[in-house]
Structures are given as structure tokens and as C-alpha cells.
Write an enzyme that holds these catalytic residues in place. Structure first.
Site, PDB file in Angstrom:
ATOM      1  N   ILE A   1       0.850  -1.271   0.038  1.00 13.11           N
ATOM      2  CA  ILE A   1       0.004  -0.096   0.169  1.00 13.11           C
ATOM      3  C   ILE A   1       0.871   1.289  -0.115  1.00 13.11           C
ATOM      4  O   ILE A   1       0.619   2.154  -0.585  1.00 13.11           O
ATOM      5  CB  ILE A   1      -0.909   0.078   1.313  1.00 13.11           C
ATOM      6  CG1 ILE A   1      -1.772  -1.279   1.032  1.00 13.11           C
ATOM      7  CG2 ILE A   1      -1.754   1.235   1.511  1.00 13.11           C
ATOM      8  CD1 ILE A   1      -2.569  -1.527   2.490  1.00 13.11           C
TER       9      ILE A   1
ATOM     10  N   SER B   1      -6.232  -0.663  11.002  1.00 12.39           N
ATOM     11  CA  SER B   1      -6.919  -1.810  10.266  1.00 12.39           C
ATOM     12  C   SER B   1      -8.081  -1.967  11.133  1.00 12.39           C
ATOM     13  O   SER B   1      -8.302  -1.563  12.292  1.00 12.39           O
ATOM     14  CB  SER B   1      -6.052  -2.995  10.508  1.00 12.39           C
ATOM     15  OG  SER B   1      -6.736  -4.391  10.210  1.00 12.39           O
TER      16      SER B   1
ATOM     17  N   TYR C   1      -1.068  -8.254  16.756  1.00 14.17           N
ATOM     18  CA  TYR C   1      -1.241  -6.984  15.545  1.00 14.17           C
ATOM     19  C   TYR C   1      -2.562  -6.102  16.051  1.00 14.17           C
ATOM     20  O   TYR C   1      -2.686  -5.215  15.521  1.00 14.17           O
ATOM     21  CB  TYR C   1      -1.311  -7.989  14.344  1.00 14.17           C
ATOM     22  CG  TYR C   1      -2.008  -7.170  13.151  1.00 14.17           C
ATOM     23  CD1 TYR C   1      -1.002  -6.256  12.360  1.00 14.17           C
ATOM     24  CD2 TYR C   1      -3.153  -7.131  12.692  1.00 14.17           C
ATOM     25  CE1 TYR C   1      -1.046  -5.795  11.341  1.00 14.17           C
ATOM     26  CE2 TYR C   1      -3.458  -6.635  11.571  1.00 14.17           C
ATOM     27  CZ  TYR C   1      -2.449  -5.620  10.895  1.00 14.17           C
ATOM     28  OH  TYR C   1      -2.559  -4.985   9.967  1.00 14.17           O
TER      29      TYR C   1
ATOM     30  N   LYS D   1      -2.887  -2.026  16.301  1.00 13.20           N
ATOM     31  CA  LYS D   1      -4.146  -1.526  15.275  1.00 13.20           C
ATOM     32  C   LYS D   1      -4.948  -0.639  16.223  1.00 13.20           C
ATOM     33  O   LYS D   1      -5.326   0.359  15.629  1.00 13.20           O
ATOM     34  CB  LYS D   1      -4.467  -2.426  14.404  1.00 13.20           C
ATOM     35  CG  LYS D   1      -3.562  -2.831  13.331  1.00 13.20           C
ATOM     36  CD  LYS D   1      -3.103  -1.771  12.448  1.00 13.20           C
ATOM     37  CE  LYS D   1      -1.669  -2.098  12.169  1.00 13.20           C
ATOM     38  NZ  LYS D   1      -1.165  -0.904  11.140  1.00 13.20           N
TER      39      LYS D   1
HETATM   40  N1  LIG Z   1      -2.758  -5.883   3.498  1.00 14.31           N
HETATM   41  C1  LIG Z   1      -3.735  -5.997   4.560  1.00 14.31           C
HETATM   42  O1  LIG Z   1      -4.745  -6.360   4.268  1.00 14.31           O
HETATM   43  C2  LIG Z   1      -3.832  -4.814   5.627  1.00 14.31           C
HETATM   44  C3  LIG Z   1      -5.069  -4.686   6.213  1.00 14.31           C
HETATM   45  C4  LIG Z   1      -5.089  -3.934   7.329  1.00 14.31           C
HETATM   46  C5  LIG Z   1      -4.203  -2.992   7.448  1.00 14.31           C
HETATM   47  N2  LIG Z   1      -3.003  -2.948   6.766  1.00 14.31           N
HETATM   48  C6  LIG Z   1      -1.822  -2.018   7.154  1.00 14.31           C
HETATM   49  O2  LIG Z   1      -1.507  -1.538   5.780  1.00 14.31           O
HETATM   50  C7  LIG Z   1      -0.254  -1.036   6.117  1.00 14.31           C
HETATM   51  C8  LIG Z   1       0.633  -1.525   5.260  1.00 14.31           C
HETATM   52  O3  LIG Z   1       0.802  -2.784   5.029  1.00 14.31           O
HETATM   53  P1  LIG Z   1       0.784  -3.444   3.666  1.00 14.31           P
HETATM   54  O4  LIG Z   1      -0.287  -4.286   3.567  1.00 14.31           O
HETATM   55  O5  LIG Z   1       0.994  -2.709   2.328  1.00 14.31           O
HETATM   56  O6  LIG Z   1       2.029  -4.716   3.846  1.00 14.31           O
HETATM   57  P2  LIG Z   1       3.611  -4.882   3.193  1.00 14.31           P
HETATM   58  O7  LIG Z   1       3.430  -5.205   1.871  1.00 14.31           O
HETATM   59  O8  LIG Z   1       3.929  -5.880   4.134  1.00 14.31           O
HETATM   60  O9  LIG Z   1       4.192  -3.722   3.653  1.00 14.31           O
HETATM   61  C9  LIG Z   1       4.646  -3.257   5.040  1.00 14.31           C
HETATM   62  C10 LIG Z   1       5.740  -2.118   4.793  1.00 14.31           C
HETATM   63  O10 LIG Z   1       5.948  -2.106   6.226  1.00 14.31           O
HETATM   64  C11 LIG Z   1       7.415  -1.959   6.283  1.00 14.31           C
HETATM   65  N3  LIG Z   1       7.928  -2.491   7.598  1.00 14.31           N
HETATM   66  C12 LIG Z   1       7.983  -3.432   8.337  1.00 14.31           C
HETATM   67  N4  LIG Z   1       8.576  -3.504   9.544  1.00 14.31           N
HETATM   68  C13 LIG Z   1       9.199  -2.333   9.638  1.00 14.31           C
HETATM   69  C14 LIG Z   1      10.145  -1.728  10.343  1.00 14.31           C
HETATM   70  N5  LIG Z   1      10.743  -2.274  11.423  1.00 14.31           N
HETATM   71  N6  LIG Z   1      10.752  -0.506  10.180  1.00 14.31           N
HETATM   72  C15 LIG Z   1      10.167   0.242   9.049  1.00 14.31           C
HETATM   73  N7  LIG Z   1       9.255  -0.563   7.966  1.00 14.31           N
HETATM   74  C16 LIG Z   1       8.767  -1.769   8.239  1.00 14.31           C
HETATM   75  C17 LIG Z   1       7.877  -3.087   5.330  1.00 14.31           C
HETATM   76  O11 LIG Z   1       9.175  -2.889   5.008  1.00 14.31           O
HETATM   77  P3  LIG Z   1      10.102  -4.309   4.521  1.00 14.31           P
HETATM   78  O12 LIG Z   1       9.722  -4.629   2.970  1.00 14.31           O
HETATM   79  O13 LIG Z   1      11.514  -3.854   4.826  1.00 14.31           O
HETATM   80  O14 LIG Z   1       9.702  -5.445   5.400  1.00 14.31           O
HETATM   81  C18 LIG Z   1       6.796  -2.460   4.209  1.00 14.31           C
HETATM   82  O15 LIG Z   1       7.559  -1.603   3.422  1.00 14.31           O
HETATM   83  C19 LIG Z   1       0.233  -1.453   7.667  1.00 14.31           C
HETATM   84  O16 LIG Z   1       0.309  -0.660   8.614  1.00 14.31           O
HETATM   85  C20 LIG Z   1      -0.850  -2.889   7.726  1.00 14.31           C
HETATM   86  O17 LIG Z   1      -0.988  -3.203   9.074  1.00 14.31           O
HETATM   87  C21 LIG Z   1      -2.920  -3.942   6.006  1.00 14.31           C
END
Ligand SMILES: NC(=O)c1ccc[n+]([C@@H]2O[C@H](COP(=O)([O-])OP(=O)(O)OC[C@H]3O[C@@H](n4cnc5c(N)ncnc54)[C@H](OP(=O)(O)O)[C@@H]3O)[C@@H](O)[C@H]2O)c1
Length: 291
Positions: free
Chosen positions: A31, A154, A181, A185
């Protein structure tokens, strides 16, 4: 009037963000990558704050290719480590740029452990890292107003049992890390609401977002066998998943500061997430950890 936030890549964008500066955490993938790209495509100067330049280079290249200008910068940021968060904020502040938009997007789920500073890992990254980053950039946001902070939370917050202050200082207890988690959130929604209250009248507004269930790397820890279940829940692609973040970054009314959004519309978060006393308590707890 609602401006389109999900324009196809081959169409020119109507909204001009030239002169605006944004910082997006976790912008190398999922995202956050789409969010950064779409802001840059509208003319914003975007800082991609991530753990690894190598993993971020494709996103930087894509932005340069789409916009025809460099326009995006990398900042090193490990949210599990306060020293790294401080260094990241320092580097941004030293650039002398204003800050019109901070997107607290990065997050992890389903992992276990302790952050560098001794906090439950998911809480440490998803809440505390962003709490510190926002505090360090707060003055610059206020000085750059009108400005916005968008925190990607979330819907999972609604299943959080509450905040157990002692547990937040211990390694992940549940086997899956999913309960932690949900707690992190809940903290995101409480933090965003409290920030909105504290910054009322400053010209800086704060929004919490549920992006939907999105097909990103966040599910990397989920066993392959269970993944079809996610599809049944209407899995979105990252482009769709970034829409509510972009809506809050670009269009949500300023007076709705402190509110919670899903599907680019106001939603009511859980009862716990609306508890102002709990939000204030979380704020004090977070400050105490930093002191
Ligand atoms: N996907 C869903 O269904 C969903 C649903 C509800 C909420 N969300 C929220 O949406 C947001 C984005 O998630 P996404 O779905 O796009 O997941 P994603 O593709 O896994 O991206 C997560 C990002 O967070 C980074 N990250 C993780 N640990 C970190 C740390 N210690 N320091 C700095 N960066 C870190 C990751 O970096 P690396 O690549 O280096 O690991 C990656 O860039 C999150 O807050 C997640 O909780 C997602």
C-alpha cells in the site's frame, strides 16, 4: 466535489501537488509504494522512509519513470529501533523542507519478538515507531500547515481485547502474533484520534485508515494453505488498497480530523477505539517509554 484518486496510470492527473512535500513509511512495497507513487504522480516531492535502499530502488525508479523527474528521496528508517527513527527524522528536518503530509503506513503482522528498545515487536513497530516519528516531525507539520497525518490502522483493531501496559513491554506472547497485531492497530486508531484532538486548530489534521484486506506482503507469515480464506474475504490489489489512504491524504474534510475511515468514507471504530481516556493513557505511556 470528490476528486478521482484511482486514476489509471496512463491518464493525466487532475490534482496538482507541486510544492507539497510528503513522507511515507514502508513505501517500498504494498500500500505504501502505491501511495508514494500516486502522490509523486500528482507533483508532490516524496520521501520514501524504509529499511532498505535496495528494496526501495524499484519504487524510486518507477516514480522517476512516471514523473520524468527524480522527485523522490530515500530515508533509512527501522521503526523497531528508536535510534533509527530519530536519525530518520533528523535527516528529514535537516533537509529544511516543509512537511505537508506524513503517512504512517509501515506495519508488520504475524511476527514475534521484541523491538530493539524492549517493546513487544508489533506494538513497537506499528505504534511506538510511528508515535516517535510523528512527535519529532510535529513542529515541522504545524509550521507547514495546512498539513495532514494519515495513519494506516486496520479493522482488526476492533478485536483487540484492550491495552495491557505490562504486556506491551514483553516479547510477543501469542503463538501467531495476531492478537498483538490487533492491539497495535487499536493503538493506531487511538493515537490518530488523540493527535487530532491535540492538534485541533493548528491546521494539521489526523486520519486513521482501514485499507481493506489487501494482497500485499503483510500476509507473508500466513501459511499458504490458509491464503484462499483471504480471497473469500474480498482481497483487494494494492492499488485498491491505497485508495482510502489517498482519500484521507488528499480529500477528507479537515474538520473530520481524528476520525476513522474505510472505503474512503467515515466509519465508526470500536468502542475501545473511541475511548478518549484510553487514548490519553496510551499517549502518556508512549511518552514515558521515550523518556
Ligand atoms: N494488507 C492488508 O490486508 C492490510 C489490512 C489492514 C491494514 N493493513 C496495514 O497497511 C499497512 C501497509 O501494509 P501492507 O499491507 O502494504 O503490507 P506490506 O506489503 O508487508 O508492507 C509493509 C511495509 O512496512 C514495512 N516495515 C515492516 N517492518 C518495518 C520496520 N521495522 N521498520 C520500517 N518499516 C517496516 C515493510 O518493510 P520491509 O519490506 O522492509 O519489510 C513494508 O514496507 C500496514 O500498517 C498494515 O498493518 C494492511
Amino acid at each position: 466535489m470528490n476528486l478521482p484518486v484511482d486514476l489509471p496510470l496512463n491518464q493525466p492527473v487532475a490534482q496538482d501537488l507541486t510544492g507539497r512535500v510528503a513522507l511515507v513509511t514502508g513505501a517500498n512495497t504494498g500500500i505504501g509504494r502505491i501511495t508514494a507513487r500516486e502522490l509523486a504522480r500528482r507533483g508532490a516531492e516524496v520521501f520514501l522512509a524504509t529499511r532498505s535502499l535496495a528494496r526501495t530502488q524499484p519504487a524510486l525508479d518507477e516514480i522517476a519513470q512516471l514523473t520524468g523527474r527524480p522527485g523522490a528521496h530515500w530515508l533509512e528508517l527501522d521503526l523497531a529501533d528508536f535510534a533509527s527513527v530519530r536519525a530518520c527524522a533528523q535527516r528529514f528536518l535537516a533537509s529544511g523542507r516543509p512537511l505537508h503530509l506524513l503517512v504512517n503506513n509501515a506495519g508488520l503482522g504475524g511476527q514475534r519478538g521484541l523491538s530493539r528498545d524492549g517493546l513487544e515487536l508489533t506494538f513497537g513497530v506499528n505504534h511506538m515507531g510511528h508515535f516517535l516519528l510523528t512527535q519529532l516531525l510535529r513542529e515541522r507539520l504545524v509550521a507547514s500547515a495546512p498539513a495532514r497525518v494519515v495513519t494506516v490502522a486496520s479493522r482488526a483493531h476492533q478485536w483487540a481485547p484492550g491495552l495491557d501496559w505490562a504486556e506491551l513491554r514483553r516479547p510477543t506472547r501469542s503463538l501467531t502474533g495476531i492478537r498483538e497485531y490487533m492491539v497495535s492497530k487499536l493503538a493506531n486508531v487511538l493515537f490518530s484520534a488523540e493527535l487530532g484532538r491535540q492538534l485541533a486548530g493548528s491546521g494539521v489534521s489526523s486520519y486513521a485508515v482501514h485499507p481493506g484486506v489487501v494482497d500485499t506482503e503483510i500476509w507473508r507469515q500466513v501459511p499458504r494453505l490458509l491464503r484462499p480464506l483471504l480471497k473469500l474475504r474480498g482481497l483487494r490489489d494494492p492499488e485498491q488498497g491505497a485508495q482510502t489512504t489517498l482519500y484521507c491524504a488528499l480529500q477528507a474534510p479537515q474538520h473530520e480530523t481524528g476520525c476513522y475511515y474505510a472505503d474512503s468514507a467515515l466509519k465508526t471504530p470500536s468502542k475501545l477505539a473511541q475511548d478518549q481516556r484510553l487514548a490519553a493513557e496510551l499517549w502518556r505511556f508512549s511518552e514515558q517509554i521515550l523518556s
